[in-house]
Design an enzyme around this catalytic site. Structure first.
Site, PDB file in Angstrom:
ATOM      1  N   GLU A   1     -12.894   4.705   4.749  1.00  0.00           N
ATOM      2  CA  GLU A   1     -12.980   4.187   6.219  1.00  0.00           C
ATOM      3  C   GLU A   1     -14.203   4.527   7.035  1.00  0.00           C
ATOM      4  O   GLU A   1     -14.301   3.581   7.991  1.00  0.00           O
ATOM      5  CB  GLU A   1     -11.713   4.286   7.076  1.00  0.00           C
ATOM      6  CG  GLU A   1     -11.842   5.886   7.500  1.00  0.00           C
ATOM      7  CD  GLU A   1     -10.407   6.054   7.975  1.00  0.00           C
ATOM      8  OE1 GLU A   1      -9.308   5.610   7.529  1.00  0.00           O
ATOM      9  OE2 GLU A   1     -10.413   6.952   9.009  1.00  0.00           O
TER      10      GLU A   1
ATOM     11  N   GLN B   1       0.934  -1.334  -0.038  1.00  0.00           N
ATOM     12  CA  GLN B   1       0.158  -0.175   0.046  1.00  0.00           C
ATOM     13  C   GLN B   1       0.957   1.300  -0.089  1.00  0.00           C
ATOM     14  O   GLN B   1       0.272   2.444  -0.066  1.00  0.00           O
ATOM     15  CB  GLN B   1      -1.061  -0.081   1.220  1.00  0.00           C
ATOM     16  CG  GLN B   1      -1.874  -1.001   1.355  1.00  0.00           C
ATOM     17  CD  GLN B   1      -2.720  -1.118   2.467  1.00  0.00           C
ATOM     18  OE1 GLN B   1      -3.102  -2.100   3.012  1.00  0.00           O
ATOM     19  NE2 GLN B   1      -3.264   0.022   2.725  1.00  0.00           N
TER      20      GLN B   1
ATOM     21  N   ARG C   1      -8.803  -0.186   7.901  1.00  0.00           N
ATOM     22  CA  ARG C   1      -9.852   0.570   7.172  1.00  0.00           C
ATOM     23  C   ARG C   1      -9.898   1.705   8.252  1.00  0.00           C
ATOM     24  O   ARG C   1     -11.323   2.011   8.574  1.00  0.00           O
ATOM     25  CB  ARG C   1     -11.210  -0.233   6.923  1.00  0.00           C
ATOM     26  CG  ARG C   1     -11.865   0.540   5.758  1.00  0.00           C
ATOM     27  CD  ARG C   1     -12.964  -0.312   5.429  1.00  0.00           C
ATOM     28  NE  ARG C   1     -13.581   0.271   3.844  1.00  0.00           N
ATOM     29  CZ  ARG C   1     -13.997  -0.239   2.850  1.00  0.00           C
ATOM     30  NH1 ARG C   1     -14.254  -1.536   2.942  1.00  0.00           N
ATOM     31  NH2 ARG C   1     -14.762   0.511   2.009  1.00  0.00           N
ATOM     32  N   CYS C   2      -9.262   2.404   8.899  1.00  0.00           N
ATOM     33  CA  CYS C   2      -9.280   3.409   9.974  1.00  0.00           C
ATOM     34  C   CYS C   2      -8.114   4.149   9.884  1.00  0.00           C
ATOM     35  O   CYS C   2      -6.937   3.845   9.578  1.00  0.00           O
ATOM     36  CB  CYS C   2      -9.775   2.858  11.154  1.00  0.00           C
ATOM     37  SG  CYS C   2      -8.427   2.414  12.295  1.00  0.00           S
TER      38      CYS C   2
END
Ligand code: CDP
Length: 773
Positions: A727, A210, A357-358
């Site tokens: 997110e 990523q 996802r945060c």
């Protein structure tokens, strides 16, 4: 912007023409397989690799001792700790990497891994983080000078002032909530192909990354390889969710093997390896208290949290934030005082602490405050909607300084609440609930009014491993008016190839179809920190707009030259400059692009391109209100989500269809976390939840119909008023699900249930309360 154009990248995905790391096949390539520890804590007394090496087709078996000779047995983590690449001395969690077998084909490598004999001496295992600091707890990290399992203590806010408010408070509410250890479980597991070319000295690593640039720099620093000789290529990625931010031992071993053997080495994890050994998320054991007046005005919040970091502190988060951005935990509410403290400890579990996802622990924070507000509402015997509305930060208070130091950019929380209430028909649902209760039926309504903090930088405060958190975009306009856009971020399925093209279309008037977006190749893209924590739109999206505006500035000079007027005489509308008051005297961006290579003004450099490294002045603070309605079966304890309304506000939207897709995906993950998922451990440190038999993924059967809505409160500091969104649904939804279940059971005296809320948990509660059918 604002158009739901179809995703450009889907053309190749739906035809099976994506190119993932496991699709990379190079001449002479060989395959690695990891030998892993069956024990959670054990001394390594010896490793015998002879039998494995004898198997035809095996090329080498690398152990920790071998790596130690090259000073590579340990590697730095993303958070100032170190982590074993291959174990030496001890193993500290089940599935830890012990040896790396390389063979001519992946099946021989897997067979040979079975032949590696490891002599373990079992040691006492520490699983419960609450016992980590007990005097008789085994000390896990005997490599550290500090002979303790304590990693850090971190606090923020005014302890004395907060304690004082609590002493005098009319009403207090308290909740102990565990946000369980979970795992993003992306469809594609992690992997790489390391290809060292001895002739050129170049190392090319195809990587599920990523953050390709940051990984290149870390490989250069750790491996001592000149950075110009490293090329990281992140091809298509099948989901990241933070799982593909850390550097894993398999990557390092593949690089070492390629350097040693002079052949490309592929290493792809199995599903179980991914679940058991790669970055976990959450594992926060939290206590929140709220102090309030009798009439429901919140006065202060106090939070104490224990963070289970596993065997190594490999949390992926900015340097200055040992507990990530957890201090956003005061939420959407306006009160002057708060205090939050977090202690991190080691246990015999896999390392991680990734931003699943945060935005670095925001999910835990949002869950905590939204649970705490519901517990307070129960305490006050008031409606949870009314309590929230009474305490929302009002729109005129923005930019709002939170008691724990954040400066919220913009928000209108009541507006989102109102849309959600209207959509779901809240009053009628409460009436229905009363009627059902009278009949002995269980129905619950759960609300979550979350606030997020996404888009790190600003660089003065945010860095990862020392690298400042800006991000970048380079745009090149070709002579025929088509464009190439290269980014410091890396999509893992979010649709960047479409949305960045839409930003260029908005800013320059070049159709999105004429803009190619490329990410993930460190040889061509400008340096950036990558994609996680919903930072792409707030940071690289902004960089795209700024780079386009630089191009527009040059384009204006060329237009003036072509139209034989001064720049001041020109006006812009997307796609062309025209002479003020004479719209027919115009030059399109395509005319101008051609001229930039064929007919530029004297003295001007040829070409039409720009790069922007964007350092955001602040983070963005998206928000929303989610409302969930559940029905509970009194015979089985099964919870059925009847309706779920998600109203999100991410400022101005680039592509509404993509945003809706992001919301659907994140809500489905939130549902899984709330009801189905946990990476658990037994008392011996055996992973429970290490396969998809135990770690459940929701299918279409379990997933309800999501109803989405929006409000729009632009970010005042973002170039086109956007905030991140990817997110939000994962951050905001767990509390809505849990609040709904607790609401269904509140008349029985239930105040909290820890996730995952499996049917047996609910059934046990019903049984205990004498309410089971
Ligand atoms: O960093 P990441 O791409 O995961 O998150 P994001 O910035 O929230 O973007 C997720 C996707 O939604 C991207 O394709 C964005 O361009 C899109 N998006 C949008 O269309 N409008 C917004 N205001 C925010 C995101």
């Amino acid at each position: 912007m604002g158009h739901s154009i179809k995703r450009k990248e889907d053309l190749r995905f739906i035809q099976g023409k994506g190119n993932y790391v496991d699709d990379v096949n190079l001449p002479d390539m060989v395959y690695g397989h990891m030998v892993r520890s069956p024990y959670a804590h054990a001394r390594l007394k010896g490793i015998n690799t002879e039998n494995a090496k004898q198997l035809p087709g095996v090329l080498t078996v690398i152990t920790g001792e071998d790596l130690a000779k090259a000073n590579l047995a340990w590697m730095p983590t993303l958070f100032f700790d170190k982590q074993m690449v291959l174990a030496t001395g001890k193993v500290l969690f089940q599935s830890q990497e012990v040896a790396f077998v390389v063979a001519e084909d992946p099946y021989i490598a897997a067979d040979a891994a079975e032949l590696v004999e490891v002599d373990y001496e079992e040691l006492p295992v520490l699983v419960d983080p609450h016992k980590a600091l007990d005097p008789d707890a085994p000390i896990l990290r005997d490599d550290r000078e500090d002979k303790s399992n304590h990693i850090f203590h971190w606090e923020v806010g005014d302890r004395a002032a907060t304690d004082k408010v609590f002493e005098d408070a009319e009403v207090k509410a308290k909740v102990h909530a565990v946000f369980q250890r979970c795992h993003p479980a992306p469809l594609e597991t992690c992997g790489c192909v390391a290809d060292h070319n001895a002739a050129t000295g170049r190392l090319t690593i195809y990587l599920t990354s990523q953050a390709p640039h940051a990984h290149r720099t870390l490989f250069a620093i750790v491996g001592g390889i000149p950075e110009n000789n490293i090329r990281v290529i992140s091809p298509d990625i099948g989901g990241g969710f933070g799982n593909k931010v850390p550097i894993y031992p398999g990557y390092v071993c593949a690089v070492v093997a390629s350097l040693t053997l002079g052949r490309p080495v592929k290493w792809i994890e199995t599903r179980s390896e991914n679940l058991q050994s790669t970055g976990f998320a959450r594992d926060y054991h939290m206590t929140a208290e709220l102090a309030a007046t009798q009439d429901g005005k919140i006065q202060a919040m106090r939070v104490k949290t224990l963070a289970d970091h596993g065997a190594f502190n490999a949390a992926a988060q900015p340097t200055k934030f040992p507990a990530g951005l957890f201090s956003i935990c005061t939420g959407a509410y306006d009160y002057p005082t708060a205090f939050c403290e977090v202690d991190g400890v080691y246990t015999n579990k896999a390392p991680g602490g990734i931003a699943y996802r945060c935005s670095f622990r925001v999910t835990e924070a949002a869950y905590l405050i939204e649970r705490a507000v519901d517990v307070l509402a129960q305490e006050l015997k008031t409606d949870p909607v009314e309590l929230r509305r009474k305490n929302f930060i009002s729109p005129e208070k923005f930019p709002y300084k939170s008691p724990l130091g954040w400066s919220y950019d913009s928000g209108d929380y009541d507006a989102a609440m109102k849309v959600a209430l209207d959509t779901i028909g809240y009053d009628a649902l409460r009436k229905e609930q009363q009627e059902k209760r009278a009949k002995g039926e269980l129905m619950g309504i759960g609300i979550s009014s979350f606030v997020e903090v996404v888009g790190a930088g600003p660089a003065h405060t945010f860095d990862i491993a020392g690298i400042k958190m800006f991000d970048s975009c380079e745009i090149r306009i070709h002579p025929t008016g088509k464009a190439m856009c290269r980014m410091g971020t890396k999509s893992q399925g979010q649709g960047h190839e479409t949305t960045y093209a839409q930003i260029v279309a908005q800013e320059l008037g070049i159709p999105a179809a004429d803009v190619t977006v490329e990410e993930g190749d460190t040889d061509t893209a400008p340096y950036g920190l990558g994609t996680y924590a919903s930072r792409s739109t707030p940071v690289s999206g902004a960089a795209t707009a700024m780079a386009a505006r630089k191009i527009r500035d040059k384009a204006k000079k060329i237009a003036a030259h072509l139209l034989e007027c001064s720049e001041e005489d020109l006006d812009w509308e997307p796609g062309k400059f025209f002479v003020k008051g004479a719209p027919s005297k115009a030059k399109t961006i395509q005319d101008i692009a051609f001229a930039a290579y064929t007919n530029m003004p004297e003295g001007m450099e040829a070409g039409l391109e720009a790069v922007d490294y964007y350092d955001p002045p602040n983070l963005t603070f998206p928000f929303g209100t989610y409302i969930c309605v559940v029905d509970i079966d009194k015979g089985t304890g099964e919870v059925k989500v009847r309706r779920f309304v998600a109203v999100d506000d991410c400022g101005n939207i680039i592509n509404p269809m993509i945003v809706e897709g992001q919301i659907h995906g994140g809500l489905t993950e939130g549902l899984a976390i709330a009801f189905m998922q946990q990476i658990g451990y037994d008392e011996n440190g055996n992973v429970q939840g290490g396969t998809f038999m135990d770690y459940l993924l929701p299918t279409a059967v379990e997933t309800p119909h999501w109803e989405t809505g929006k409000t729009c409160t632009p970010s005042p500091h973002h170039p086109f008023g956007a905030k991140g969104v990817g997110e939000s649904p994962n951050v905001g939804s767990p509390a809505a699900f849990v609040n709904a279940v607790v609401d269904a059971l509140s008349h029985l005296g239930v105040k909290h249930i820890d996730m995952p809320i499996a049917p047996w948990k609910v059934w046990n509660i019903l049984k205990e309360k004498g309410a089971v059918n």
